[in-house]
Motif scaffolding. Sequence first.
Motif, PDB file in Angstrom:
ATOM      1  N   THR A  72      48.087  38.073  43.027  1.00 18.97           N
ATOM      2  CA  THR A  72      49.280  37.953  42.196  1.00 18.97           C
ATOM      3  C   THR A  72      49.355  36.563  41.576  1.00 18.97           C
ATOM      4  OG1 THR A  72      50.399  39.495  43.689  1.00 18.97           O
ATOM      5  CG2 THR A  72      51.794  38.234  42.180  1.00 18.97           C
ATOM      6  N   ALA A  73      48.973  35.551  42.346  1.00 20.49           N
ATOM      7  CA  ALA A  73      48.969  34.167  41.871  1.00 20.49           C
ATOM      8  C   ALA A  73      48.029  33.363  42.755  1.00 20.49           C
ATOM      9  CB  ALA A  73      50.383  33.581  41.910  1.00 20.49           C
ATOM     10  N   GLY A  74      47.754  32.131  42.330  1.00 21.22           N
ATOM     11  CA  GLY A  74      46.903  31.241  43.113  1.00 21.22           C
ATOM     12  C   GLY A  74      45.495  31.134  42.568  1.00 21.22           C
ATOM     13  N   GLU A  75      44.692  30.314  43.231  1.00 23.16           N
ATOM     14  CA  GLU A  75      43.326  30.046  42.798  1.00 23.16           C
ATOM     15  C   GLU A  75      42.375  30.165  43.985  1.00 23.16           C
ATOM     16  OE1 GLU A  75      44.279  26.633  39.428  1.00 23.16           O
ATOM     17  OE2 GLU A  75      44.267  26.098  41.565  1.00 23.16           O
ATOM     18  N   VAL A  76      41.194  30.680  43.702  1.00 22.94           N
ATOM     19  CA  VAL A  76      40.136  30.768  44.710  1.00 22.94           C
ATOM     20  C   VAL A  76      38.878  30.156  44.107  1.00 22.94           C
ATOM     21  CG1 VAL A  76      38.734  32.281  46.154  1.00 22.94           C
ATOM     22  CG2 VAL A  76      41.120  32.872  45.683  1.00 22.94           C
ATOM     23  N   TYR A  77      38.500  28.978  44.579  1.00 27.22           N
ATOM     24  CA  TYR A  77      37.306  28.305  44.072  1.00 27.22           C
ATOM     25  C   TYR A  77      36.144  28.528  45.037  1.00 27.22           C
ATOM     26  CZ  TYR A  77      40.230  25.833  40.692  1.00 27.22           C
ATOM     27  OH  TYR A  77      41.075  25.535  39.658  1.00 27.22           O
ATOM     28  N   PHE A  78      35.067  29.113  44.507  1.00 26.64           N
ATOM     29  CA  PHE A  78      33.856  29.324  45.287  1.00 26.64           C
ATOM     30  C   PHE A  78      32.708  28.634  44.567  1.00 26.64           C
ATOM     31  CE2 PHE A  78      30.016  31.788  46.331  1.00 26.64           C
ATOM     32  CZ  PHE A  78      30.042  31.663  47.717  1.00 26.64           C
ATOM     33  N   LYS A  79      32.119  27.640  45.221  1.00 29.72           N
ATOM     34  CA  LYS A  79      31.076  26.814  44.613  1.00 29.72           C
ATOM     35  C   LYS A  79      31.559  26.211  43.285  1.00 29.72           C
ATOM     36  CE  LYS A  79      26.980  28.728  46.807  1.00 29.72           C
ATOM     37  NZ  LYS A  79      25.614  29.246  46.635  1.00 29.72           N
ATOM     38  N   GLY A  80      32.826  25.823  43.271  1.00 27.93           N
ATOM     39  CA  GLY A  80      33.395  25.154  42.106  1.00 27.93           C
ATOM     40  C   GLY A  80      33.903  26.063  41.012  1.00 27.93           C
ATOM     41  N   LYS A  81      33.700  27.381  41.140  1.00 18.44           N
ATOM     42  CA  LYS A  81      34.151  28.323  40.106  1.00 18.44           C
ATOM     43  C   LYS A  81      35.410  29.047  40.571  1.00 18.44           C
ATOM     44  CE  LYS A  81      29.606  29.178  38.051  1.00 18.44           C
ATOM     45  NZ  LYS A  81      28.591  30.202  37.707  1.00 18.44           N
ATOM     46  N   ASN A  82      36.394  29.154  39.675  1.00 21.93           N
ATOM     47  CA  ASN A  82      37.633  29.851  39.987  1.00 21.93           C
ATOM     48  C   ASN A  82      37.414  31.360  39.822  1.00 21.93           C
ATOM     49  OD1 ASN A  82      40.224  30.732  40.403  1.00 21.93           O
ATOM     50  ND2 ASN A  82      41.171  29.434  38.866  1.00 21.93           N
ATOM     51  N   LEU A  83      37.329  32.062  40.936  1.00 25.67           N
ATOM     52  CA  LEU A  83      37.028  33.494  40.898  1.00 25.67           C
ATOM     53  C   LEU A  83      38.136  34.297  40.221  1.00 25.67           C
ATOM     54  CD1 LEU A  83      35.625  34.030  44.524  1.00 25.67           C
ATOM     55  CD2 LEU A  83      34.392  33.362  42.457  1.00 25.67           C
ATOM     56  N   VAL A  84      39.368  33.801  40.314  1.00 26.16           N
ATOM     57  CA  VAL A  84      40.504  34.541  39.747  1.00 26.16           C
ATOM     58  C   VAL A  84      40.370  34.692  38.231  1.00 26.16           C
ATOM     59  CG1 VAL A  84      43.025  34.542  39.472  1.00 26.16           C
ATOM     60  CG2 VAL A  84      42.002  33.787  41.627  1.00 26.16           C
ATOM     61  N   LYS A  85      39.737  33.699  37.574  1.00 29.65           N
ATOM     62  CA  LYS A  85      39.645  33.699  36.115  1.00 29.65           C
ATOM     63  C   LYS A  85      38.329  34.256  35.585  1.00 29.65           C
ATOM     64  CE  LYS A  85      42.899  29.916  35.351  1.00 29.65           C
ATOM     65  NZ  LYS A  85      43.120  28.593  34.743  1.00 29.65           N
ATOM     66  N   LEU A  86      37.431  34.644  36.484  1.00 27.69           N
ATOM     67  CA  LEU A  86      36.141  35.168  36.032  1.00 27.69           C
ATOM     68  C   LEU A  86      36.286  36.567  35.438  1.00 27.69           C
ATOM     69  CD1 LEU A  86      33.510  34.171  38.754  1.00 27.69           C
ATOM     70  CD2 LEU A  86      33.874  33.145  36.517  1.00 27.69           C
ATOM     71  N   LYS A  87      35.538  36.833  34.372  1.00 29.46           N
ATOM     72  CA  LYS A  87      35.487  38.168  33.784  1.00 29.46           C
ATOM     73  C   LYS A  87      34.695  39.095  34.708  1.00 29.46           C
ATOM     74  CE  LYS A  87      37.518  36.847  29.935  1.00 29.46           C
ATOM     75  NZ  LYS A  87      38.882  37.292  29.584  1.00 29.46           N
ATOM     76  N   SER A  88      34.691  40.371  34.391  1.00 33.50           N
ATOM     77  CA  SER A  88      34.120  41.367  35.292  1.00 33.50           C
ATOM     78  C   SER A  88      32.629  41.161  35.578  1.00 33.50           C
ATOM     79  CB  SER A  88      34.348  42.781  34.736  1.00 33.50           C
ATOM     80  OG  SER A  88      33.778  42.908  33.453  1.00 33.50           O
ATOM     81  N   GLU A  89      31.817  40.902  34.550  1.00 29.30           N
ATOM     82  CA  GLU A  89      30.379  40.753  34.766  1.00 29.30           C
ATOM     83  C   GLU A  89      30.026  39.472  35.525  1.00 29.30           C
ATOM     84  OE1 GLU A  89      26.432  41.732  34.973  1.00 29.30           O
ATOM     85  OE2 GLU A  89      28.204  42.967  34.573  1.00 29.30           O
TER      86      GLU A  89
END
Length: 326
Positions: A72-89
Amino acid sequence: MENEKKVLLKVNNLVMHFPIYRGVISRQVGAVHAVDGVSFEVVEGETLGLVGESGCGKSTTGRAILQLYKPTAGEVYFKGKNLVKLKSEPMRMMRREMQMIFQDPYASLNPRMTVRDIVGEPLMAFGQASGNEITDRVADLLKLVKLNPDFASRYPHEFSGGQRQRIGVARALALNPSFIVCDEPISALDVSIQAQVVNLLEDLQKEFNLTYLFIAHDLSMVRHISNRVAVMYLGIIAEIADRDELYVNPLHPYTQALLSAIPVADPVYYEKNRRKVLEGDVPSPVNPPSGCRFRTRCPIADAHCAEVQPELREITPGHFAACLKV
């Protein structure tokens, strides 16, 4: 310092609410506050234990981190990348690095697929292998989890619970991930088998430098496998600290009550550390209490606790607690 390990996963104010709909036109009338502002970090090669009562949001946190639920909200950074904002591919490709071992080994394996198909499916889905390459890789993975490679042609119903969970571990390892969410991987197993699976996870961690988020109820087992432990209550982190520090010096009243429930064989120790029994039931996540989430069951709560929601703050180096009285 050069020898300091890097942060692999960073969770900032993660929120996961499930809407409640009612009526003919499906009007939203509320939401289940499953996870309500969770923040923590996991460094490379460590195991972070996540404990708490049933329904406190542990499994939801793990699934939201992997984006199986869209937060619903928040950020998840994995190896420096924000997974919440990543597109599907890009997110799909990132899943090679992150895997999950599910709680129920009876429900998490497709009964119509052979072990070869179950363990080899990730390899085929990501184009990592095909044909005989998959067969050879599956055989290697089964050996890795201490199963006979000849079992590859069998179906899940032909195995015991412990063997099925090993198949789940093999499937999680197929793409050489660096981070695995272990969602109560031993709670559905016999006690005699639990230690074997935990020892297997520890051996694999040392061999492949894996990083675990280990979700569990068993506080003794969490102490055995984890480097640090986070305690959840009703959608929030109540306390997080180094394993030994948390078990020897719990600061939050909820953590103290949880640890007092661990069976102890020493009657003298038991008399000195009598169990702290919490009164009342866990409030509904649909309508959580104001202020401190734990105040309705806390033995030291006062009026101030109903007005202010405590932040997770560092009390001593590396030891965080969300309590106004600490």
